[in-house]
Design a protein around this motif. Sequence first.
Motif, mmCIF file in Angstrom:
data_model
loop_
_atom_site.group_PDB
_atom_site.id
_atom_site.type_symbol
_atom_site.label_atom_id
_atom_site.label_comp_id
_atom_site.label_asym_id
_atom_site.label_seq_id
_atom_site.Cartn_x
_atom_site.Cartn_y
_atom_site.Cartn_z
ATOM 1 N N PRO A 73 0.619 -1.336 -0.078
ATOM 2 C CA PRO A 73 0.042 0.005 0.053
ATOM 3 C C PRO A 73 0.842 1.198 -0.036
ATOM 4 C CG PRO A 73 -0.828 -1.739 1.631
ATOM 5 C CD PRO A 73 0.555 -2.172 1.047
ATOM 6 N N ALA A 74 0.479 2.293 -0.785
ATOM 7 C CA ALA A 74 1.336 3.595 -0.923
ATOM 8 C C ALA A 74 0.559 4.787 -0.875
ATOM 9 C CB ALA A 74 2.218 3.628 -2.219
ATOM 10 N N TYR A 75 1.193 5.713 -0.339
ATOM 11 C CA TYR A 75 0.457 6.905 -0.164
ATOM 12 C C TYR A 75 0.809 7.736 -1.127
ATOM 13 C CZ TYR A 75 -0.436 5.730 4.713
ATOM 14 O OH TYR A 75 -0.929 5.236 5.858
ATOM 15 N N PRO A 76 -0.284 8.560 -1.716
ATOM 16 C CA PRO A 76 -0.134 9.384 -2.695
ATOM 17 C C PRO A 76 0.818 10.532 -2.572
ATOM 18 C CG PRO A 76 -2.236 10.018 -1.747
ATOM 19 C CD PRO A 76 -1.402 8.582 -0.919
ATOM 20 N N SER A 77 1.045 11.228 -3.659
ATOM 21 C CA SER A 77 2.099 12.295 -3.352
ATOM 22 C C SER A 77 1.616 13.331 -2.556
ATOM 23 C CB SER A 77 2.275 13.086 -4.942
ATOM 24 O OG SER A 77 3.298 12.087 -5.628
ATOM 25 N N LYS A 78 2.071 13.827 -1.624
ATOM 26 C CA LYS A 78 1.938 14.919 -0.709
ATOM 27 C C LYS A 78 1.761 16.396 -1.553
ATOM 28 C CE LYS A 78 2.904 16.693 4.174
ATOM 29 N NZ LYS A 78 3.484 16.508 5.005
ATOM 30 N N TRP A 89 3.210 11.278 4.651
ATOM 31 C CA TRP A 89 2.292 10.496 3.771
ATOM 32 C C TRP A 89 3.393 9.455 3.055
ATOM 33 C CZ3 TRP A 89 -1.790 13.150 0.523
ATOM 34 C CH2 TRP A 89 -2.536 14.344 1.099
ATOM 35 N N SER A 90 3.510 8.500 4.051
ATOM 36 C CA SER A 90 4.490 7.365 3.347
ATOM 37 C C SER A 90 4.108 6.369 4.608
ATOM 38 C CB SER A 90 6.006 7.840 3.688
ATOM 39 O OG SER A 90 6.578 7.132 2.850
#
Lengths: 361, 89
Positions: A73-78, A89-90
């Motif tokens: 699972p990856a967080y979107p660009s902040k 955001w990571s």
Amino acid sequence: MAERLHVGTRKGLFELARRGGAWDIVETHFLGDPVSAVLAQGDTIYAALDLGHFGAKLWRRDGAREWRELAVPAYPSKPEDAGDDPHPWSLGKVWVLEPGGVPGRLWAGTMPGGLFRSDDGGNSWSLNEALWHMPERRQWQGVAGGEQPGISTVLIDPRNPKDIRIGVSTAGVWASTDGGASWRIINEGMYNEYMPPEQKGLPIAQDIHRLACCAAHPEIMWCQHHNGVFRSEDAGHNWREITAIRPSKFGFAVVAHPRDPDTAWFVPAVKDERRIPVDGKIVVARTRDGGNSFEVLRNGLPQHHAYDLVWRHALAVDASGERLAFGSTSGGLWISEDCGDNWTTPEARLPPVSVVRFADH
Amino acid sequence: MATVRFTSALERFLAAPPAQVAAATVGEALAAVFETRPALRGYVLDDQGAVRRHVAIYVGGEAVRDRVKLSDPIGPDDDIYVFQALTGG
């Protein structure tokens, strides 16, 4: 009844099988690597790793095949305007993995507080944007000892996969009734002793160590809270403190009986800066009457100078409600086949245990 | 061509052989490697593309300065070392 047990530790994943009436380690996986979450569904096992240097990873094994690394699972660009977000955001780590109630669907609760969904058995993941972008999410507090909030529990109503509850350390119980499209905080009736007086009762100030619900009666929920045990009879909206818990009210783990709404198990400890068993004796507290009274179970558990702590995900019950297992920060592992009356320990000296989970068959 | 070399500690998880790349910055060099080995990216960089907190990158014997945008320049014959930052016993 479950015949397999998965034990995630600081130094690998251990798979136990019941043979001839005894439980033994039959396979080891990821030796040396920290395991933060595990899920066994049919012949498929998911393992989340929390690698100290190289980040959180996710692996899946189908039957006897080799382990395969999945997308994590990856967080979107902040975005630029999120500069004042107190949380990164990571992906910190995957803290819990749960089946989503429809084929292929999984939910992952993570640090720093993102909830992710997969609809293809973990091959790809998407962040639940509705929850992540709520302004209130920035008020979530970190888990003790760290700066990042974490989703420790994801409960899916077995009758309706769109009915979701999550427990957050530290931010209360959040509910969605539309499959995650919208969220609201619902927990009334809890209080948090360590907060300033005017904030003690705020729903968002509640440190939800772990939630559990009765699979056959999912409106019955239990909470091991930072400063006590609570029970809800309306799917997490209103909570009543359970003061009969013995020998202490602090702890991390709770499991609910899959059919009997009045039965649940806890592993109490001395609160909260000390976090050791009361009087150095490891016990399990069981209620069979909805929390009005508790039995303190200790047959087969260390009763002399034992200082083990049991984390949120390190207590498990199988689908029959008869088999239980728990693991400790000192590498202890105990298994019961009679609802907790008696416990045995396999021949092993394990690393610190983070998660214990029965296979679903 | 610059050479990107990865710690052998990664070998337990995935293949990470040395790679020859034509690049002007650390970021370009890593991007060239990840083009052919996309799974490696998440082991070195976080979700925002910054160097993981416990990963170190050295060029010409010095730690890179820009761990967020990876803008440190590299020469055509530089060796870029990617390895685990020692943060525990």
